[in-house]
Every structure is written in C-alpha cells, then in structure tokens.
Design a protein around this motif. Structure first.
Motif, PDB file in Angstrom:
ATOM      1  N   TYR A   1       0.905  -1.313  -0.072  1.00  8.89           N
ATOM      2  CA  TYR A   1       0.118  -0.018  -0.145  1.00  8.89           C
ATOM      3  C   TYR A   1       0.874   1.243  -0.154  1.00  8.89           C
ATOM      4  CZ  TYR A   1      -3.424   3.680   1.376  1.00  8.89           C
ATOM      5  OH  TYR A   1      -4.402   4.267   1.331  1.00  8.89           O
ATOM      6  N   TYR A   2       2.018   1.302   0.610  1.00  6.10           N
ATOM      7  CA  TYR A   2       2.687   2.659   0.719  1.00  6.10           C
ATOM      8  C   TYR A   2       3.859   2.739  -0.283  1.00  6.10           C
ATOM      9  CZ  TYR A   2       0.349   2.978   5.266  1.00  6.10           C
ATOM     10  OH  TYR A   2      -0.429   3.199   6.176  1.00  6.10           O
ATOM     11  N   HIS A   3       3.975   1.610  -1.218  1.00  8.38           N
ATOM     12  CA  HIS A   3       4.719   1.890  -2.331  1.00  8.38           C
ATOM     13  C   HIS A   3       4.457   2.928  -3.208  1.00  8.38           C
ATOM     14  CE1 HIS A   3       7.051   0.711  -6.063  1.00  8.38           C
ATOM     15  NE2 HIS A   3       7.841   0.014  -5.182  1.00  8.38           N
TER      16      HIS A   3
ATOM     17  N   TRP B   1       4.635   3.166  -6.517  1.00  6.58           N
ATOM     18  CA  TRP B   1       3.708   2.817  -7.636  1.00  6.58           C
ATOM     19  C   TRP B   1       2.336   2.194  -7.474  1.00  6.58           C
ATOM     20  CZ3 TRP B   1       4.458   2.771 -12.966  1.00  6.58           C
ATOM     21  CH2 TRP B   1       5.789   3.623 -13.512  1.00  6.58           C
ATOM     22  N   TYR B   2       2.052   1.973  -6.106  1.00 10.12           N
ATOM     23  CA  TYR B   2       0.830   1.378  -5.770  1.00 10.12           C
ATOM     24  C   TYR B   2      -0.530   1.928  -6.348  1.00 10.12           C
ATOM     25  CZ  TYR B   2      -2.967  -0.553  -2.884  1.00 10.12           C
ATOM     26  OH  TYR B   2      -4.067  -1.282  -2.391  1.00 10.12           O
ATOM     27  N   ARG B   3      -0.571   3.273  -6.621  1.00 10.80           N
ATOM     28  CA  ARG B   3      -1.756   3.989  -7.546  1.00 10.80           C
ATOM     29  C   ARG B   3      -1.585   3.991  -8.830  1.00 10.80           C
ATOM     30  NH1 ARG B   3      -4.233   3.534  -3.362  1.00 10.80           N
ATOM     31  NH2 ARG B   3      -4.788   5.003  -1.556  1.00 10.80           N
ATOM     32  N   SER B   4       0.075   4.225  -9.184  1.00 12.60           N
ATOM     33  CA  SER B   4       0.290   4.723 -10.518  1.00 12.60           C
ATOM     34  C   SER B   4       0.316   3.373 -11.400  1.00 12.60           C
ATOM     35  CB  SER B   4       1.644   5.579 -10.567  1.00 12.60           C
ATOM     36  OG  SER B   4       1.751   6.305  -9.794  1.00 12.60           O
ATOM     37  N   ALA B   5       0.885   2.387 -11.070  1.00 12.46           N
ATOM     38  CA  ALA B   5       0.961   1.123 -11.741  1.00 12.46           C
ATOM     39  C   ALA B   5      -0.384   0.600 -12.333  1.00 12.46           C
ATOM     40  CB  ALA B   5       1.744  -0.143 -11.036  1.00 12.46           C
ATOM     41  N   PRO B   6      -1.346   0.697 -11.635  1.00 14.57           N
ATOM     42  CA  PRO B   6      -2.801   0.039 -12.054  1.00 14.57           C
ATOM     43  C   PRO B   6      -3.115   1.134 -13.176  1.00 14.57           C
ATOM     44  CG  PRO B   6      -2.665  -0.283  -9.842  1.00 14.57           C
ATOM     45  CD  PRO B   6      -1.615   0.579 -10.219  1.00 14.57           C
TER      46      PRO B   6
END
Length: 190
Positions: free
Chosen positions: A40-42, A44-49
């Motif tokens: 969750y804190y990575h 790319w967690y939101r960017s990759a999807p």
C-alpha cells in the motif's frame, strides 16, 4: 516495403501492428505481475494500475484496428512447403490469440469498472462503466483476466517458437515475412 499485405509478405501496417501489440502485451503482463505484489505504501501502488488500465484500453483499440486491417488487407497465404496441419494450426493459433486478447482486455475493463466508476485513460478521456456497480463482478473478471493473460503469454511463446522453427529448421520465409522482408532467393546448386 508496401503498406498493404501482398501474396508473399506482410505490409508495413501489419508488421507495425503485430510488433506493437506483441511488445505491449508482454510489457502489460510484466507490469501486471509487478503491480499485484506492491504494498500500500509503495510509490507505484496507485500509478501502476493507472498505467496498466490506460495502456490496456489503448491496446484494445489497437487490436480492434488490427482486426479491421486484417479484413481490409488479408494476410499472405502460407508458404507452399507448409503442411496442411501447420496451416490449420497457425490459423487456429492466430484466431485464438485474438480471442484471448479480447477476453483479457474486456475482463480487465470489467475488473476496473465493477464498482461503477469510469476508467481515466492517462487523464486524456474517461471510459464509462457499462455495468454499473456489480457485486462479485470484480472477482469473476479477475479470475478470467488472470487465466486469459497467462493463456495469451503461453500461446504467444508457442507462436514465437513455431516461427523460429520455420526459420532455423525448415529454413523457410515465415519469420522473414512478419518482419516485412523479401523472400530469400533460392540458392543455385552447381
């Protein structure tokens, strides 16, 4: 190189679409494997999807263009030295790849829109949910997406191995044609 396919080789449009789709499919597959492992804190967690969905929808449009182009500019006939089973197998494999790609992309779309929200494609435009909020759809579409993408990768790898077999073992022009290259000239024996 010609724009359209002819009896001997593929044209520049088909060659370009073939390699673009192949590269994007493998890149999306790699990104998909990477992003499901993110915490969750990575960063790319939101960017990759977001990238995965955006590229996936653009790929869907590209595959649809490729199918239309296939009707407008049919592929060359298989080389005469190919056996009937090879021609039938190649035809079935090509259509299976198209079908599996469509299943993978549509199921990916359904995963992302199962909550009723649209998909933002690189913040250029949005693609609305056609199903609205559907309980359980995300899980079902997720399972279909998982297996369809693995099937695409396995079938694409077999497709590539078959092309290499034709090039190195059979020594025919199958692989040269998808690069848009002219057929080899037969060597003269003295």
């Amino acid at each position: 190189m010609k724009w359209r396919n002819d009896d001997q080789r593929y044209g520049v449009v088909t060659v370009g679409l073939h390699w673009l789709v192949a590269l994007v499919v493998f890149a999306l597959f790699g990104l998909g494997l990477y992003m499901v492992e993110l915490g969750y804190y990575h960063p790319w967690y939101r960017s990759a999807p977001h990238w995965h969905r955006s590229i996936g929808l653009l790929l869907l449009a590209t595959v649809l263009v490729r199918l239309i182009w296939r009707v407008l500019s049919p592929p060359p006939k298989a080389p005469e030295q190919h056996h009937a089973w090879e021609r039938i197998g190649a035809g079935l494999a090509h259509w299976a790849l198209y079908l599996l790609l469509l299943v993978a992309m549509i199921s990916g779309y359904l995963i992302s829109t199962a909550d009723g929200a649209p998909i933002q494609v690189f913040n250029w435009f949005s693609v609305p949910s056609l199903t609205g909020r559907r309980s359980g759809l995300e899980d079902l579409a997720g399972a279909v997406h998982y297996w369809a993408t693995w099937a695409v990768i396995v079938l694409a790898a077999l497709h590539a191995l078959a092309a290499l077999k034709h090039h190195f073992i059979d020594r025919d022009d199958t692989l040269r044609r998808i690069f848009g290259l002219a057929p080899r000239r037969p060597s003269s024996h003295r």
